[in-house]
Every structure is written in C-alpha cells, then in structure tokens.
Scaffold this motif. Structure first.
Motif, short mmCIF file in Angstrom:
data_model
loop_
_atom_site.label_atom_id
_atom_site.label_comp_id
_atom_site.label_asym_id
_atom_site.label_seq_id
_atom_site.Cartn_x
_atom_site.Cartn_y
_atom_site.Cartn_z
N ALA A 65 14.61 -19.35 -5.30
CA ALA A 65 14.10 -19.58 -6.66
C ALA A 65 13.09 -18.52 -7.08
N GLY A 66 12.28 -18.05 -6.14
CA GLY A 66 11.25 -17.08 -6.50
C GLY A 66 11.80 -15.71 -6.85
N PHE A 67 12.97 -15.36 -6.32
CA PHE A 67 13.50 -14.01 -6.51
C PHE A 67 14.79 -13.97 -7.33
N ALA A 68 15.45 -15.12 -7.52
CA ALA A 68 16.69 -15.14 -8.27
C ALA A 68 16.57 -14.55 -9.67
N PRO A 69 15.42 -14.76 -10.38
CA PRO A 69 15.31 -14.14 -11.71
C PRO A 69 15.35 -12.62 -11.70
N HIS A 70 15.14 -12.03 -10.54
CA HIS A 70 15.11 -10.57 -10.44
C HIS A 70 16.41 -10.02 -9.83
N PHE A 93 18.81 -10.10 3.02
CA PHE A 93 18.51 -11.05 4.09
C PHE A 93 17.26 -10.58 4.81
N GLY A 94 16.22 -11.41 4.76
CA GLY A 94 14.98 -11.04 5.43
C GLY A 94 13.81 -11.84 4.90
N CYS A 95 12.62 -11.33 5.18
CA CYS A 95 11.39 -12.04 4.84
C CYS A 95 10.95 -11.71 3.41
N ALA A 96 10.21 -12.62 2.80
CA ALA A 96 9.81 -12.50 1.39
C ALA A 96 9.17 -11.17 1.02
N PRO A 97 8.31 -10.55 1.87
CA PRO A 97 7.66 -9.31 1.45
C PRO A 97 8.62 -8.18 1.10
N LEU A 98 9.86 -8.22 1.58
CA LEU A 98 10.82 -7.21 1.18
C LEU A 98 10.99 -7.17 -0.33
N ALA A 99 10.94 -8.32 -0.96
CA ALA A 99 11.06 -8.39 -2.42
C ALA A 99 9.71 -8.47 -3.10
N SER A 100 8.80 -9.29 -2.57
CA SER A 100 7.53 -9.53 -3.25
C SER A 100 6.66 -8.27 -3.32
N LEU A 111 0.83 -1.21 0.00
CA LEU A 111 0.00 0.00 0.00
C LEU A 111 0.87 1.26 0.00
N VAL A 112 1.93 1.25 0.80
CA VAL A 112 2.79 2.44 0.84
C VAL A 112 3.53 2.62 -0.47
N LEU A 113 4.06 1.54 -1.02
CA LEU A 113 4.75 1.66 -2.30
C LEU A 113 3.83 2.23 -3.37
N ARG A 114 2.58 1.75 -3.41
CA ARG A 114 1.61 2.29 -4.37
C ARG A 114 1.32 3.76 -4.08
N ALA A 115 1.16 4.09 -2.80
CA ALA A 115 0.86 5.49 -2.44
C ALA A 115 2.01 6.41 -2.80
N GLU A 168 5.28 -6.78 -6.80
CA GLU A 168 3.83 -6.70 -7.03
C GLU A 168 3.38 -5.33 -7.52
N VAL A 169 4.17 -4.28 -7.28
CA VAL A 169 3.81 -2.97 -7.84
C VAL A 169 4.52 -2.74 -9.18
N GLY A 170 5.22 -3.76 -9.68
CA GLY A 170 5.86 -3.66 -10.98
C GLY A 170 7.27 -3.12 -10.95
N ALA A 171 7.81 -2.86 -9.75
CA ALA A 171 9.16 -2.33 -9.63
C ALA A 171 10.17 -3.47 -9.46
N LYS A 172 11.44 -3.12 -9.36
CA LYS A 172 12.50 -4.12 -9.24
C LYS A 172 13.18 -3.99 -7.88
N PRO A 173 13.27 -5.11 -7.11
CA PRO A 173 14.06 -5.06 -5.88
C PRO A 173 15.54 -5.15 -6.20
N VAL A 174 16.32 -4.29 -5.58
CA VAL A 174 17.78 -4.31 -5.72
C VAL A 174 18.33 -4.71 -4.36
N PHE A 175 19.00 -5.85 -4.30
CA PHE A 175 19.37 -6.46 -3.03
C PHE A 175 20.72 -5.94 -2.54
#
Length: 378
Positions: free
Chosen positions: A324-329, A87-94, A69-73, A98-105
């Motif tokens: 596996a879920g985030f390696a492509p990004h 290092f952390g929980c999935a929502p940091l990347a997901s 919600l904050v990212l969209r806002a 989900e808003v179409g942006a790219k996580p940079v680790f």
C-alpha cells in the motif's frame, strides 16, 4: 522437552557483555564527554576502510540513512528515476522517494531472488539517473552485468549491500562494485551490533566527503558552519568502540555461517527441485546473512518447524510495488511475476554463528522430515 531454537537469538552479544559494560564506563566517564563522531568512530571508519581497500567509509545512523545520504550526495532528486528491485526491504523504495525521486521496480531472478539485469535494462528510461541493486539474503546481485549497464547508460550505481558485509565477488568486496555501497549494523546483520547504525563505503573520495558533511548537518571541519544542507545521521562512540573490538572475530563468524549453509545445502540436495528449493550452492559472492528456502507449502513447513521448537521467518511477504505504501508510485496493473512467486514461497531458517552442530542437524532433520511426509524427498 527440547530447547527452542529461535530464529532471532536473544543472546547474540552475551559473550561480549563484559566488554560493553567496560566501554560504557570508559566512554561515559571520559573527560571529553564525546558520545558521537569522536576518535572511536574515526578509528572504526579507518578499520573498515583499510580492510576493504575503500577510498572512504562514513559511519552513519543506519543502513537506511546511508542509502538516502548517498542518493543526496549523487544529486538525485525531483524528476529523476532510480531502478530498484521489486523484492526487498522498504528502504529500497522509501530512500528514493525521500529525496523526491521515483523508484522504478524491476523483477528478480526466480532462483537467486536478486534483481534481474535484463529487467533492469528494460526499465531504464531517459529519466533514469541510477541503478540501486540489493544483495539478497546470501547472494550478491550480478554486479559485473550491472556495472556494464550503468556504464552503457551513463547511470550511477549504488549497492544496497546492507546484508552482504563480508561477501566478495570476483575479488571485489560487496559495496565497492559501484559508485558507493552501504552496510547495516542492525542486530541481526552479518556484522550486527546491539543498536542501530550503518556505513557508506565508496571508492570515490569526493562522494565520501559530501556524505560526511550530509550526515552532520552539512558541517565540514568547523562547527556551526554549514557548507550544504544536511541532516543528523551521526554514529555512536560506544557502538564504534564495541564494533572495533568485535571486528577481529568477524571472519570466524562468517565462516561459521558459511559452514552451516554448506551443511544445509548438502542435506537439502535430495529435496524435490520444485516443492522445496534451497539457494544455489557455493561461497562465491556470499555472506549467508540468512538462509532462505523457497517452499511450495511454505506456511505448512513453518508450522511444522514451530511444532518442533524451531523458529523460522518470512522475509518480504509481498513485493514492494504491491504494498500500500509504494503502490501509488508503481504503474497501475504492473506485475512482477518472479517477485510475487518468491513472496509466496520464501522461508528463512536459523543460521546465526553460535548454533551448535546438533542444533543445525536438528533444523535440517525437521525440514527433511517434512519433505519426506510431503513426498518431496527423492
């Protein structure tokens, strides 16, 4: 036979069961039949807002939903980058994806396990729009430095403070260092509840107003009038009433967690500084959601504790960009050595507030016995 000490206790809300049943009866039979976003949610938001000194608090469906919600806002979307911890929980990347942006680790500090500001700065490109640090376990990220970086590079700053409600750093509560922060009320968090829920906290009234619309299908004041395209992330009235009731006891529960952590850290101060490493001592910027050791023989210690009826837990056994879920990004062949190191060594001990003193001593004794047998006790 000694009683087991579980890592996730089954009786977190046992003392409040009668109150919960009364609230179910009261709200379930009320004339208005209002089960979401009613007066109790508004009262809960006001309670949190006043306790924090925030401009707005918006209760929503989960801590994960709060991040999105904050990212969209903030208007972050396709083509944008958000720097997040590796290092952390999935929502940091997901939430970013989900808003179409790219996580940079970015990599982490090897001792505190929070994101390393120097590596954050190295990862900032001209496509970056935000930095999203996460407070980890018991330790807040280096927010003063991250505030400076965000200002220097003209980026938004969103705190994933889901595990840090109640922590204060240099007089500023977790969640209020950046443009916004989020809390999670899932069961095992520091202010957990028997269900799913979260909140956005912010010092920016306009950002709060946009989040408030987004959580309710884009509606503002009039039902079925949609100012923007939103989603359904509304808060439950029964849970709001229950959390409002339990809020008075929150400081005492935080203090008990901190006292247990102080005891652990004092007991573990004699451990070898490499084979078993406790978190840094102190209470500044802490909430002790969990207490994590870094252990050279992590799996052996876990088995040792289990043999004594003591539960433990491995948080994040693999960095996000290597999953596996985030390696492509993530960049092919990328390495995050400190995150990878922590993932191999981390082990969390029980620290919930209704542990007895004898149970806490039993847990510490078991760790020290393992260290003694392994030659890791000075």
């Amino acid at each position: 036979m000694r009683a087991e000490i579980p890592f996730f206790p089954p009786d977190l809300f046992a003392d409040d069961r009668k109150v919960m049943l009364e609230l179910l009866q009261e709200i379930g039979t009320a004339r208005e039949q209002k089960f979401i976003l009613g007066t109790r949610t508004a009262d809960f938001e006001e309670l949190l807002r006043d306790s924090l000194g925030a401009a707005d608090v918006v209760a929503c469906g989960s801590g994960t939903a709060a991040l999105g919600l904050v990212l969209r806002a903030m208007g972050i979307g396709s083509g944008d980058e958000v720097v997040v911890p590796a290092f952390g929980c999935a929502p940091l990347a997901s939430s970013v994806l989900e808003v179409g942006a790219k996580p940079v680790f970015a990599d982490i500090d090897p001792h505190t396990m929070v994101v390393d500001p120097d590596d954050v700065e190295r990862r900032i490109t001209d496509r970056a729009k935000a930095i999203m640090p996460a407070h980890m376990f018991s330790i807040m990220a280096d927010m003063p430095r991250l505030v400076e970086l965000a200002a220097q590079h003209k980026l938004r700053l969103l705190e994933d403070s889901a595990v840090a409600q109640g922590a204060v750093l240099r007089g500023t509560p977790a969640g209020l260092w950046g443009n916004a922060g989020v809390f999670s009320f899932v069961q095992v968090k520091s202010f957990g509840m028997p269900g799913e829920g979260g909140a956005v906290v912010t010092g920016d009234p306009e950002l709060g107003r946009t989040v408030r619309m987004l959580r309710n299908h884009g509606q503002n004041r009039r039902r079925f009038v949609y100012d923007i395209v939103g989603t359904n992330s509304r808060f439950d009235e029964i849970q709001a009433a229950f959390q409002t009731y339990r809020f008075a006891g929150f400081p005492a529960r935080l203090e008990r967690r901190a006292a247990i952590a102080d005891y652990y850290t004092e007991r573990f101060s004699r451990l070898n500084g490499r084979a078993i490493v406790p978190p840094p001592p102190g209470r500044e910027g802490r909430c002790y959601y969990v207490y994590c050791l870094q252990v050279e023989k992590r799996d052996e210690l876990r088995d040792h504790l289990a043999s004594r009826g003591i539960g433990s837990h491995v948080y994040y056994p693999q960095p996000l960009p290597l999953q596996a879920g985030f390696a492509p990004h993530a960049p092919a062949g990328g390495r995050w050595p400190n995150a990878e190191y922590a993932s191999r060594r981390i082990l969390a001990l029980p620290i919930y507030p209704h542990l007895s003193d004898s149970e806490v001593a039993r847990i510490a004794d078991a760790v020290c016995d393992f260290a003694r047998e392994d030659g890791a006790l000075r």
